[in-house]
Each structure stands twice: as structure tokens, then as C-alpha cells.
Motif scaffolding. Structure first.
Motif, PDB file in Angstrom:
ATOM      1  N   LEU A 193      -1.194   2.613 -10.671  1.00 18.27           N
ATOM      2  CA  LEU A 193      -0.411   1.378 -10.667  1.00 18.27           C
ATOM      3  C   LEU A 193      -1.053   0.259  -9.854  1.00 18.27           C
ATOM      4  O   LEU A 193      -0.456  -0.790  -9.639  1.00 18.27           O
ATOM      5  N   GLY A 194      -2.286   0.467  -9.398  1.00 18.00           N
ATOM      6  CA  GLY A 194      -3.019  -0.595  -8.714  1.00 18.00           C
ATOM      7  C   GLY A 194      -2.546  -0.867  -7.295  1.00 18.00           C
ATOM      8  O   GLY A 194      -2.537  -2.017  -6.856  1.00 18.00           O
ATOM      9  N   VAL A 195      -2.189   0.194  -6.580  1.00 13.24           N
ATOM     10  CA  VAL A 195      -1.740   0.050  -5.194  1.00 13.24           C
ATOM     11  C   VAL A 195      -2.778   0.697  -4.277  1.00 13.24           C
ATOM     12  O   VAL A 195      -3.136   1.857  -4.482  1.00 13.24           O
ATOM     13  N   PRO A 196      -3.270  -0.024  -3.270  1.00 10.88           N
ATOM     14  CA  PRO A 196      -4.243   0.571  -2.354  1.00 10.88           C
ATOM     15  C   PRO A 196      -3.611   1.721  -1.559  1.00 10.88           C
ATOM     16  O   PRO A 196      -2.400   1.739  -1.334  1.00 10.88           O
ATOM     17  N   VAL A 197      -4.456   2.654  -1.137  1.00  6.12           N
ATOM     18  CA  VAL A 197      -3.984   3.881  -0.498  1.00  6.12           C
ATOM     19  C   VAL A 197      -4.633   4.080   0.864  1.00  6.12           C
ATOM     20  O   VAL A 197      -5.833   3.861   1.032  1.00  6.12           O
ATOM     21  N   CYS A 198      -3.815   4.519   1.822  1.00  7.80           N
ATOM     22  CA  CYS A 198      -4.241   5.016   3.135  1.00  7.80           C
ATOM     23  C   CYS A 198      -3.688   6.429   3.214  1.00  7.80           C
ATOM     24  O   CYS A 198      -2.501   6.632   2.978  1.00  7.80           O
ATOM     25  N   CYS A 199      -4.535   7.405   3.549  1.00  7.13           N
ATOM     26  CA  CYS A 199      -4.020   8.778   3.593  1.00  7.13           C
ATOM     27  C   CYS A 199      -4.659   9.606   4.692  1.00  7.13           C
ATOM     28  O   CYS A 199      -5.677   9.239   5.252  1.00  7.13           O
ATOM     29  N   SER A 200      -4.032  10.753   4.936  1.00 11.38           N
ATOM     30  CA  SER A 200      -4.501  11.729   5.918  1.00 11.38           C
ATOM     31  C   SER A 200      -5.863  12.284   5.537  1.00 11.38           C
ATOM     32  O   SER A 200      -6.208  12.337   4.356  1.00 11.38           O
ATOM     33  N   GLY A 233      -9.603   3.063  -7.038  1.00 12.58           N
ATOM     34  CA  GLY A 233      -8.501   3.971  -7.337  1.00 12.58           C
ATOM     35  C   GLY A 233      -8.234   4.067  -8.823  1.00 12.58           C
ATOM     36  O   GLY A 233      -8.027   5.159  -9.370  1.00 12.58           O
ATOM     37  N   LYS A 234      -8.245   2.919  -9.505  1.00 12.77           N
ATOM     38  CA  LYS A 234      -8.039   2.928 -10.965  1.00 12.77           C
ATOM     39  C   LYS A 234      -9.155   3.708 -11.658  1.00 12.77           C
ATOM     40  O   LYS A 234      -8.909   4.441 -12.611  1.00 12.77           O
ATOM     41  N   GLN A 235     -10.378   3.546 -11.178  1.00 16.61           N
ATOM     42  CA  GLN A 235     -11.495   4.288 -11.754  1.00 16.61           C
ATOM     43  C   GLN A 235     -11.321   5.785 -11.513  1.00 16.61           C
ATOM     44  O   GLN A 235     -11.569   6.597 -12.384  1.00 16.61           O
ATOM     45  N   ARG A 236     -10.873   6.131 -10.331  1.00 13.81           N
ATOM     46  CA  ARG A 236     -10.695   7.539  -9.970  1.00 13.81           C
ATOM     47  C   ARG A 236      -9.645   8.204 -10.862  1.00 13.81           C
ATOM     48  O   ARG A 236      -9.848   9.313 -11.343  1.00 13.81           O
ATOM     49  N   MET A 267       0.854  -1.194   0.000  1.00 18.31           N
ATOM     50  CA  MET A 267       0.000   0.000   0.000  1.00 18.31           C
ATOM     51  C   MET A 267       0.886   1.238   0.000  1.00 18.31           C
ATOM     52  O   MET A 267       2.070   1.156   0.305  1.00 18.31           O
ATOM     53  N   LEU A 268       0.256   2.362  -0.319  1.00 13.54           N
ATOM     54  CA  LEU A 268       0.869   3.669  -0.135  1.00 13.54           C
ATOM     55  C   LEU A 268       0.228   4.292   1.093  1.00 13.54           C
ATOM     56  O   LEU A 268      -1.001   4.337   1.188  1.00 13.54           O
ATOM     57  N   VAL A 269       1.047   4.761   2.016  1.00  9.66           N
ATOM     58  CA  VAL A 269       0.550   5.488   3.174  1.00  9.66           C
ATOM     59  C   VAL A 269       1.042   6.923   3.030  1.00  9.66           C
ATOM     60  O   VAL A 269       2.241   7.160   2.913  1.00  9.66           O
ATOM     61  N   MET A 270       0.111   7.867   3.029  1.00 16.83           N
ATOM     62  CA  MET A 270       0.428   9.289   2.875  1.00 16.83           C
ATOM     63  C   MET A 270       0.000  10.010   4.146  1.00 16.83           C
ATOM     64  O   MET A 270      -1.134  10.486   4.251  1.00 16.83           O
ATOM     65  N   PRO A 271       0.918  10.106   5.140  1.00 17.35           N
ATOM     66  CA  PRO A 271       0.549  10.709   6.425  1.00 17.35           C
ATOM     67  C   PRO A 271       0.799  12.220   6.488  1.00 17.35           C
ATOM     68  O   PRO A 271       1.143  12.754   7.526  1.00 17.35           O
TER      69      PRO A 271
END
Length: 157
Positions: free
Chosen positions: A83-90, A135-138, A63-67
């Protein structure tokens, strides 16, 4: 680091945190915190990543974590979506609007909340797969020409 420490102590998985970017501002404090929490064996700082190498890093990530506390639009989030990576963000500034329902969102000032969301994504493969689809749709709906027009309109105004 406090959130990652919770994760490292709350999972049997062999988790590693990969950091990138230049060594500036609070880098010495960050390294001191990593050592204080005894996370040195689980945290790798790669420094600057050449643009052509970035997709390989994403493809190896869970995943990508964007804190972040300050970003209004995050290019790494769009890269992860593409690139098909799930995201966790602030939940700060415009990031909730940027990700919509395609990411898990946390309070960057709350280590327990951040760790909870990251662990949720680590442990729930169907959720991670669904976020990849969203995410890909977005990012597919992202129109570069329209974005450029809007930026130019703001500049011209």
C-alpha cells in the motif's frame, strides 16, 4: 511507549500513535504506561480492525512501526509495502531478511534507537519515498504460489 515518548518530546510535529488489535496480555500495563508518560492525548487504540478497513488505516499512516520481539514473518509489513507505506521494524528473527533494504531497522529493546529510526523516517521525506519504492518492489517479487509450495514442503518433511 518509551520510544514514542522520546518522539513526542523531540518533534514539533503533531504525531499520533495508532494501535490496533485486541486487548489482551499486557494491555493494562500498556495503558498504565501511556498514562504515566502523559501520552493519552497522542495514543489511540482502535481495537480490532475489519479486514476491509485496513487499507484506509495504512493510507492515512506516515509509516508502519513493527516493534515486535517474536515475529518471524510479518503480514502487516507486506501490507504496508503493497500500500506504499514506509516501514520501521525490529531487527529480530527473520524480519531483517523479510524487509531487506526496504525498511529502517531498530533494536526493539532500545527505545533511543527505535525513536531515532522513526524520527529519521518522519524527517527525511526522500528516504521515506525511496523506502516506499523498495517496499513495493519487494512485495512485487513475492510469489504466493512459491511461498505455498515452500510451506507445504516443510509440512510434508
Amino acid at each position: 511507549m518509551e520510544a514514542f515518548n522520546i518522539i513526542a518530546n523531540d518533534t514539533d510535529e503533531d504525531v499520533t500513535l495508532i494501535l490496533s488489535g485486541s486487548q489482551q496480555d499486557y494491555y493494562p500495563q500498556l495503558m498504565a504506561k501511556i498514562q504515566a508518560l502523559n501520552l493519552g492525548h497522542r495514543v489511540k487504540h482502535l481495537g480490532y480492525i475489519d479486514y476491509e478497513d485496513i487499507p484506509y488505516l495504512y493510507k492515512m499512516a506516515k509509516m508502519l512501526v513493527m516493534p515486535t520481539l517474536f515475529e518471524s514473518v510479518s503480514i502487516p509489513i507486506y501490507e504496508a509495502f503493497a500500500l506504499g507505506v514506509p516501514v520501521c521494524c525490529s531487527n529480530v528473527v527473520a524480519l531483517p531478511e523479510q524487509v531487506g533494504d526496504a525498511a529502517l531497522i531498530f533494536d526493539p529493546n532500545n527505545a533511543a534507537d527505535m525513536a531515532d529510526k522513526i524520527l529519521q523516517l518522519l524527517r527525511d521525506a526522500p528516504l521515506a519515498a525511496e523506502l516506499v519504492i523498495r517496499g513495493k518492489q519487494r512485495v512485487k517479487n513475492f510469489d504466493h504460489a512459491d511461498y505455498a509450495r515452500k510451506i507445504l514442503a516443510v509440512i510434508n518433511k
